[in-house]
Design a protein around this motif. Structure first.
Motif, PDB file in Angstrom:
ATOM      1  N   GLY A  14       5.063 -10.096  11.000  1.00  0.00           N
ATOM      2  CA  GLY A  14       4.080 -10.538  10.013  1.00  0.00           C
ATOM      3  C   GLY A  14       2.687 -10.629  10.601  1.00  0.00           C
ATOM      4  O   GLY A  14       1.695 -10.299   9.940  1.00  0.00           O
ATOM      5  N   CYS A  15       2.590 -11.071  11.852  1.00  0.00           N
ATOM      6  CA  CYS A  15       1.283 -11.154  12.516  1.00  0.00           C
ATOM      7  C   CYS A  15       0.689  -9.759  12.712  1.00  0.00           C
ATOM      8  O   CYS A  15      -0.516  -9.569  12.550  1.00  0.00           O
ATOM      9  CB  CYS A  15       1.412 -11.861  13.861  1.00  0.00           C
ATOM     10  N   ALA A  17       1.105  -7.380  10.765  1.00  0.00           N
ATOM     11  CA  ALA A  17       0.644  -6.964   9.442  1.00  0.00           C
ATOM     12  C   ALA A  17      -0.522  -7.832   8.963  1.00  0.00           C
ATOM     13  O   ALA A  17      -0.945  -7.719   7.814  1.00  0.00           O
ATOM     14  CB  ALA A  17       1.800  -7.047   8.445  1.00  0.00           C
ATOM     15  N   ASN A  18      -1.029  -8.693   9.848  1.00  0.00           N
ATOM     16  CA  ASN A  18      -2.164  -9.562   9.568  1.00  0.00           C
ATOM     17  C   ASN A  18      -1.903 -10.547   8.421  1.00  0.00           C
ATOM     18  O   ASN A  18      -2.796 -10.862   7.651  1.00  0.00           O
ATOM     19  CB  ASN A  18      -3.429  -8.734   9.297  1.00  0.00           C
ATOM     20  N   LYS A  19      -0.673 -11.041   8.339  1.00  0.00           N
ATOM     21  CA  LYS A  19      -0.308 -12.020   7.312  1.00  0.00           C
ATOM     22  C   LYS A  19      -0.619 -13.426   7.817  1.00  0.00           C
ATOM     23  O   LYS A  19      -0.099 -13.864   8.836  1.00  0.00           O
ATOM     24  CB  LYS A  19       1.172 -11.895   6.956  1.00  0.00           C
ATOM     25  N   ARG A  20      -1.465 -14.130   7.080  1.00  0.00           N
ATOM     26  CA  ARG A  20      -1.923 -15.463   7.476  1.00  0.00           C
ATOM     27  C   ARG A  20      -0.777 -16.463   7.669  1.00  0.00           C
ATOM     28  O   ARG A  20      -0.789 -17.213   8.640  1.00  0.00           O
ATOM     29  CB  ARG A  20      -2.931 -16.021   6.468  1.00  0.00           C
ATOM     30  N   ASP A  22       2.229 -16.022   8.690  1.00  0.00           N
ATOM     31  CA  ASP A  22       2.909 -15.734   9.950  1.00  0.00           C
ATOM     32  C   ASP A  22       2.009 -16.056  11.154  1.00  0.00           C
ATOM     33  O   ASP A  22       2.498 -16.523  12.191  1.00  0.00           O
ATOM     34  CB  ASP A  22       3.364 -14.268   9.995  1.00  0.00           C
ATOM     35  N   GLN A  23       0.711 -15.828  11.015  1.00  0.00           N
ATOM     36  CA  GLN A  23      -0.211 -16.202  12.080  1.00  0.00           C
ATOM     37  C   GLN A  23      -0.199 -17.723  12.271  1.00  0.00           C
ATOM     38  O   GLN A  23      -0.168 -18.213  13.400  1.00  0.00           O
ATOM     39  CB  GLN A  23      -1.630 -15.721  11.768  1.00  0.00           C
TER      40      GLN A  23
END
Length: 194
Positions: A14-15, A17-20, A22-23
């Motif tokens: 997820g990170c 894919a730049n998903k907030r 998951d970050q």
């Protein structure tokens, strides 16, 4: 396999894919350990927090290049945090070049009874009282196991300067950690008083 270990690959994906969410999850998973590491390397809480945030920014910017097959994410994040702390610490530290190892004292000895009484917080406080350059070399050498040639390369100093700072750190910590000696005054012999 723990829930943490099962969840981590999905969070990393997820990170990438730049998903907030998951970050945020990755940040929360490693926050405590990485903040502790930053406190260990830097003299002030503000600098430690700055290093933590800068380090996580680097993690998120470079996570696309992280390969799960080549290593564990925690070790990768740890390495980024150490390098971030070194960069900030180098700005704070003032290294004086040492060209001779003649100035190095004997290896520091701390009595075992002192170590038995120490708590981690006490040791961290003592380490943070060291001058910035000395603290940085001590952490890299003693706590993270870097060799003097590696420290010299990372900090842009000579190996003898690295050795001097380690020796100085041990000397200062020995002084700080020695138990306070109480002066015992002789008491009058009770038989003489009769």
């Amino acid at each position: 396999m723990s829930l943490f270990t099962k969840k981590l690959p999905a969070v990393i994906k997820g990170c990438k894919a730049n998903k907030r969410p998951d970050q945020e999850a990755l940040y929360k998973l490693f926050y405590t350990d990485m903040l502790r590491l930053c406190y260990r390397y830097l003299k002030s809480d503000e600098l430690a927090q700055e290093a933590l945030n800068a380090g996580f920014l680097k993690v998120f910017q470079n996570i696309g290049g992280f390969n799960e097959q080549k290593g564990e994410p925690g070790a990768w994040i740890h390495a980024i945090m150490v390098n971030t702390c070194i960069d900030l610490g180098r700005k704070e530290a003032r290294f004086n070049e040492i060209t001779s190892t003649d100035e190095l004292g004997d290896e520091a000895f701390v009595a075992p009874e002192v170590l038995d009484k120490l708590y981690v917080e006490d040791l961290l406080i003592a380490i943070r009282t060291l001058p910035a350059a000395t603290q940085l070399v001590f952490n890299l050498s003693v706590l993270d196991g870097y060799a003097h040639h590696e420290i010299a390369e990372q900090l842009h100093i000579t190996e003898s300067t690295s050795r001097w700072h380690l020796s100085e750190a041990k000397k200062q910590l020995r002084t700080l950690l020695q138990p306070k000696q109480t002066k015992v005054t002789p008491t009058e012999n009770p038989r003489k008083a009769q």
